[in-house]
Design an enzyme around this catalytic site. Structure first.
Site, short mmCIF file in Angstrom:
data_model
loop_
_atom_site.label_atom_id
_atom_site.label_comp_id
_atom_site.label_asym_id
_atom_site.label_seq_id
_atom_site.Cartn_x
_atom_site.Cartn_y
_atom_site.Cartn_z
CB VAL A 91 0.07 -5.86 4.27
CG1 VAL A 91 -1.15 -5.22 4.91
CG2 VAL A 91 -0.13 -6.13 2.80
CE LYS B 117 -3.93 0.84 -0.83
NZ LYS B 117 -4.51 0.44 0.48
CE1 TYR C 145 -4.83 -0.97 -4.42
CE2 TYR C 145 -5.35 -3.30 -4.44
CZ TYR C 145 -5.08 -2.15 -3.75
OH TYR C 145 -5.04 -2.17 -2.37
CB SER D 45 -0.93 0.02 1.20
OG SER D 45 -1.99 -0.86 0.99
CE1 TYR E 168 -4.90 1.88 4.23
CE2 TYR E 168 -3.31 0.61 5.50
CZ TYR E 168 -3.73 1.13 4.31
OH TYR E 168 -3.00 0.91 3.19
#
Ligand code: GLN
Length: 306
Positions: free
Chosen positions: A260, A68, A190, A65, A242
């Site tokens: 992760v 992103k 993605y 991530s 998050y």
């Protein structure tokens, strides 16, 4: 007073080693499950050209991530404020792959860092680019000043085979009219962006443009306006981790982004960028040692944005 970064990294490394074994390597993506939990590295890149590192800082890992932020920067530069009609700017308070808010909020994800929001950003990328994979790879190579960075096809394929929640999220958004392209085409990009392999120094370098008001320090190219760079860092601060973002602000006090794969990158505006990699995660999918190392870093240097 001059800060001895090398000494501080060495201290942090010694003080956090005992936390090994407390977290769990991500195994919901099968290709990540085999990563050695004992790998541990930290790298710093300063704006005045100095680098510092300790441990496995030169070992590439799956950035997941953290990617992103790269797609967000690429798309923000391309489409500007239009982005915010399809993705929000608020923390979600939910796990990165949660479906809960998406239905009640009509397919508009809370922010660009939860998986749903990142997939909307990737959808923009697919709409704007003739070859999204090449464009994002070139972008990351330029930002990190490393032409050898690549996708890991095994990781991308492993995630495609098991990415049922991501498929659910993107199909739900498609049903609300918030995905323009074919869902499989967007998922493919993605999963590839998440599979990028970079080492801690690559990542510290690649985030330095955010510490530098949006200008890539390796070639002086403006990537984002100073205001856009501020916004990306603000988003990292409020939602980069998050449902661990509050804890990260509380303990570390810097804009950061986790993945992760066990990496966390944090930025100190106008000064430096730092990346920690340790694959064992806490229950929110944050590197357990990574978070502690960054907490010690801002405590020992007495630098944070708060
Ligand atoms: N590729 C992962 C997923 O979509 C990224 C999650 C993460 O790093 N937080 O589930």
């Amino acid at each position: 007073m001059d800060i001895n970064y090398q000494q501080i990294l060495t201290e942090i490394f010694a003080e956090t080693k005992s936390l090994k074994g407390r977290g769990k390597v991500a195994n919901y993506i099968p290709a990540l499950a085999g990563v050695d939990p004992n790998r541990y590295g930290i790298a710093i890149q300063t704006l005045n050209g100095e680098t510092f590192q300790v441990g496995d800082a030169m070992t590439p890992f799956s950035i997941q991530s953290i990617s992103k932020v790269f797609t967000l920067a690429w798309v923000f530069r391309e489409v500007g404020e239009k982005l915010w009609s399809r993705v929000g700017r608020e923390p979600s308070g939910t796990a990165f792959n949660s479906l809960i808010q998406l239905e009640t909020e009509n397919g508009i994800p809370r922010n660009p860092f939860v998986n749903a929001g990142a997939m909307v950003v990737t959808d923009f990328l697919v709409s704007c680019s003739k070859s999204p994979l090449t464009d994002i790879l070139d972008f990351v190579r330029t930002l990190s000043n490393n032409p050898n960075i690549n996708f890991n096809e095994t990781v991308a394929e492993s995630e495609r085979e098991t990415g049922f929640r991501n498929a659910a999220l993107i199909n739900l958004m498609k049903s609300f009219g918030n995905i323009e392209n074919d869902v499989n085409a967007v998922l493919d990009v993605y999963f590839h962006q998440c599979s990028l392999m970079m080492n801690s120094l690559d990542l510290a370098r690649a985030f330095l443009f955010l510490a530098n008001c949006g200008v890539n320090p390796w070639n002086n190219e403006r990537i984002l306006t100073a205001s856009q760079a501020k916004r990306v860092k603000a988003l990292m601060q409020v939602c980069g981790l998050y449902d661990d973002s509050g804890e990260f602000a509380f303990t570390v006090g810097l804009p950061g982004k986790s993945g992760v794969g066990g990496g966390i990158v944090a930025v100190i505006p106008n000064l430096l960028s730092i990346c920690v990699w340790s694959p064992e995660l806490n229950q929110h999918g944050t590197s357990l040692i990574g978070m502690k190392a960054l907490e010690l870093f801002t405590t020992k240097t007495v630098i944070s944005i708060f």
